[in-house]
Enzyme design. Sequence first.
Site, PDB file in Angstrom:
ATOM      1  N   HIS A 308      -4.485 -11.836  12.581  1.00 31.95           N
ATOM      2  CA  HIS A 308      -5.254 -10.600  12.467  1.00 31.95           C
ATOM      3  C   HIS A 308      -4.319  -9.412  12.523  1.00 31.95           C
ATOM      4  O   HIS A 308      -3.330  -9.443  13.257  1.00 31.95           O
ATOM      5  CB  HIS A 308      -6.285 -10.489  13.608  1.00 31.95           C
ATOM      6  N   ASP A 365     -13.368 -15.821  11.830  1.00 33.91           N
ATOM      7  CA  ASP A 365     -13.773 -16.697  10.722  1.00 33.91           C
ATOM      8  C   ASP A 365     -13.446 -18.170  10.944  1.00 33.91           C
ATOM      9  O   ASP A 365     -13.851 -19.008  10.149  1.00 33.91           O
ATOM     10  CB  ASP A 365     -13.093 -16.233   9.423  1.00 33.91           C
TER      11      ASP A 365
HETATM   12  N1  CMC Z   1      -1.104 -18.521   8.287  1.00 39.00           N
HETATM   13  C1  CMC Z   1       0.246 -18.588   8.201  1.00 39.00           C
HETATM   14  N2  CMC Z   1       1.058 -17.515   8.342  1.00 39.00           N
HETATM   15  C2  CMC Z   1       0.473 -16.340   8.570  1.00 39.00           C
HETATM   16  C3  CMC Z   1      -0.911 -16.201   8.688  1.00 39.00           C
HETATM   17  C4  CMC Z   1      -1.707 -17.355   8.529  1.00 39.00           C
HETATM   18  N3  CMC Z   1      -3.041 -17.274   8.618  1.00 39.00           N
HETATM   19  N4  CMC Z   1      -1.214 -14.892   8.923  1.00 39.00           N
HETATM   20  C5  CMC Z   1      -0.050 -14.237   8.962  1.00 39.00           C
HETATM   21  N5  CMC Z   1       0.983 -15.117   8.756  1.00 39.00           N
HETATM   22  C6  CMC Z   1       2.421 -14.825   8.794  1.00 39.00           C
HETATM   23  C7  CMC Z   1       2.881 -14.128   7.517  1.00 39.00           C
HETATM   24  O1  CMC Z   1       3.306 -15.074   6.546  1.00 39.00           O
HETATM   25  C8  CMC Z   1       4.006 -13.266   8.045  1.00 39.00           C
HETATM   26  O2  CMC Z   1       5.103 -14.116   8.251  1.00 39.00           O
HETATM   27  P1  CMC Z   1       6.624 -13.583   8.043  1.00 39.00           P
HETATM   28  O3  CMC Z   1       6.848 -12.600   9.149  1.00 39.00           O
HETATM   29  O4  CMC Z   1       7.462 -14.813   8.126  1.00 39.00           O
HETATM   30  O5  CMC Z   1       6.662 -12.968   6.675  1.00 39.00           O
HETATM   31  C9  CMC Z   1       3.503 -12.829   9.423  1.00 39.00           C
HETATM   32  O6  CMC Z   1       2.625 -13.878   9.850  1.00 39.00           O
HETATM   33  C10 CMC Z   1       2.747 -11.501   9.410  1.00 39.00           C
HETATM   34  O7  CMC Z   1       1.698 -11.613   8.473  1.00 39.00           O
HETATM   35  P2  CMC Z   1       1.093 -10.430   7.619  1.00 39.00           P
HETATM   36  O8  CMC Z   1       0.492 -10.995   6.375  1.00 39.00           O
HETATM   37  O9  CMC Z   1       2.123  -9.348   7.466  1.00 39.00           O
HETATM   38  O10 CMC Z   1      -0.012  -9.898   8.595  1.00 39.00           O
HETATM   39  P3  CMC Z   1      -1.163  -8.882   8.210  1.00 39.00           P
HETATM   40  O11 CMC Z   1      -1.470  -8.124   9.436  1.00 39.00           O
HETATM   41  O12 CMC Z   1      -0.778  -8.115   6.992  1.00 39.00           O
HETATM   42  O13 CMC Z   1      -2.371  -9.847   7.788  1.00 39.00           O
HETATM   43  C11 CMC Z   1      -4.236 -11.279   7.908  1.00 39.00           C
HETATM   44  C12 CMC Z   1      -3.454 -10.151   8.586  1.00 39.00           C
HETATM   45  C13 CMC Z   1      -5.541 -11.479   8.639  1.00 39.00           C
HETATM   46  C14 CMC Z   1      -4.574 -10.860   6.467  1.00 39.00           C
HETATM   47  C15 CMC Z   1      -3.379 -12.574   7.920  1.00 39.00           C
HETATM   48  O14 CMC Z   1      -3.151 -12.976   9.245  1.00 39.00           O
HETATM   49  C16 CMC Z   1      -4.045 -13.698   7.126  1.00 39.00           C
HETATM   50  O15 CMC Z   1      -3.813 -13.812   5.920  1.00 39.00           O
HETATM   51  N6  CMC Z   1      -4.859 -14.570   7.779  1.00 39.00           N
HETATM   52  C17 CMC Z   1      -5.569 -15.618   7.063  1.00 39.00           C
HETATM   53  C18 CMC Z   1      -6.809 -15.056   6.407  1.00 39.00           C
HETATM   54  C19 CMC Z   1      -7.884 -14.761   7.437  1.00 39.00           C
HETATM   55  O16 CMC Z   1      -8.203 -15.585   8.285  1.00 39.00           O
HETATM   56  N7  CMC Z   1      -8.507 -13.569   7.315  1.00 39.00           N
HETATM   57  C20 CMC Z   1      -9.608 -13.158   8.199  1.00 39.00           C
HETATM   58  C21 CMC Z   1      -9.224 -11.997   9.081  1.00 39.00           C
HETATM   59  S1  CMC Z   1     -10.379 -11.699  10.431  1.00 39.00           S
HETATM   60  C22 CMC Z   1     -11.893 -11.291   9.718  1.00 39.00           C
HETATM   61  C23 CMC Z   1     -11.873 -10.172   8.737  1.00 39.00           C
HETATM   62  O17 CMC Z   1     -11.196  -9.159   8.926  1.00 39.00           O
HETATM   63  O18 CMC Z   1     -12.560 -10.276   7.760  1.00 39.00           O
END
Ligand code: CMC
Length: 424
Positions: A308, A365
């Site tokens: 998140h 989720d």
């Molecule tokens: N699985 C594997 N790696 C992950 C995940 C994940 N679910 N989420 C983040 N990472 C890694 C990402 O690859 C990055 O790694 P590195 O530092 O090596 O490049 C690091 O963690 C930071 O990730 P980010 O993408 O920069 O983080 P963000 O704050 O931009 O994204 C997020 C947040 C929710 C989009 C992301 O965690 C994600 O894609 N999660 C899976 C999708 C998900 O479950 N979404 C629902 C969110 S909660 C409900 C809602 O808001 O609707």
Amino acid sequence: MPDFDKVTLLVGDSATELEIVASTQGHSGLDISKLMAATGLSSFDPAFVNTASTKSAITYIDGDQGILRYRGYPIEQVAELKSFTETSYLLIYGAFPTATELTDFEKKISVRTEHIQQLDGFFRSFPKDAHPMAVLSAAVSALSTFYPETLDPGSEAAIEESTLRLLAMVPVVTAYAHKASIGEDFVAPRPELSMVDNFLNMTFGSNEIPFEQNLIVSKALDTLLLLHADHEQNCSTSTVRLVGSSQANLYASVSAGVNALSGPLHGGANEAVIEMLELINKTSETVETYVERVKNKEDNVRLMGFGHRVYKSFDPRAKIVKATADQVLSELGVTDPLLAVAKQLEAIALADDYFVSRKLYPNVDFYTGVIYKALGFPPKMFTPLFAIGRMPGWIAHWREMNSEANTRISRPQQVYIGEAERSI
Ligand code: CMC
């Protein structure tokens, strides 16, 4: 609140004083509204990771402590003691309703549910396998054409009427998108039922045989809707505010919010989680091989339902959802191997340095799909259910934005990196 009230920014020899925007809780802001005029520079903050786009009094999140409060009330208390309708009222009007106000509010919503016959062809015109989120966003936009007297963002009466219309009609059009996708007749709304029971009847019942009310199902769905009701400036809510800042009407703004929510990194994650669990359950993929693929970032595969932008210790909604999943499946007598797969995945991820070092925990989720499935919803309906839940939050934010005297059209800057002027 920091113990200083100004920050001095030095650009070359020139000093600019930037004021602090004080919060009542959590981080305060640095007011950079003078930045361009004073320095000729814009701020650069991709994905708005550091940028507060607004002040807001609706929802508070402390991502380090795993705190979520609606209008000051902890989500745990709201989930235990209040209904989705009471929560909607709280978010939109700022206080929980009294008993009389609640009855009045429920009535105002239920009398505004209707089967708009002219929309029947609209729902039937999409391909059979159309995703209901696409149909929902189109339907929400289409609703504005039936209530032209409710569109003026400058009229308090119109705003109130469109608020009530959306709360009433979004469950109806969501149920109809589902019925169209399975080729069944639309079921007329029944105003004598609660919002949740009416929705369940329009989704699972027929005009001949009503859906048999089931307290466990109604309560579980009500709790899930309430847990999704608001989450401050997330992607879809920011979209609703941004679209609304052009003085687009509430339906148009909220319809844009539905589209933003559909993405798998946002609300679409609940459907993606079930697909991931099914993959592990039904193919040669195991929890271990899946986690390895995630860690190796193979094909950009992610552990869906994990991570998140704001929560860095745990998502308080996920805790409640996990407990609800156990309770609902046991009360309904459902054994779903996917729940076991989810628990195994969670246990492995929480002990693995890849996830621990990146502060990745289950989000709201992760377990919701298992519950929706036990309640009888097909996976394509999971994200539309999120949209029904988020509706009061979107409306509350649109109204907050619209009521502020100094709201201007949202219009970010860019740092141009293209060609300088050239001739053909
Ligand atoms: N699985 C594997 N790696 C992950 C995940 C994940 N679910 N989420 C983040 N990472 C890694 C990402 O690859 C990055 O790694 P590195 O530092 O090596 O490049 C690091 O963690 C930071 O990730 P980010 O993408 O920069 O983080 P963000 O704050 O931009 O994204 C997020 C947040 C929710 C989009 C992301 O965690 C994600 O894609 N999660 C899976 C999708 C998900 O479950 N979404 C629902 C969110 S909660 C409900 C809602 O808001 O609707």
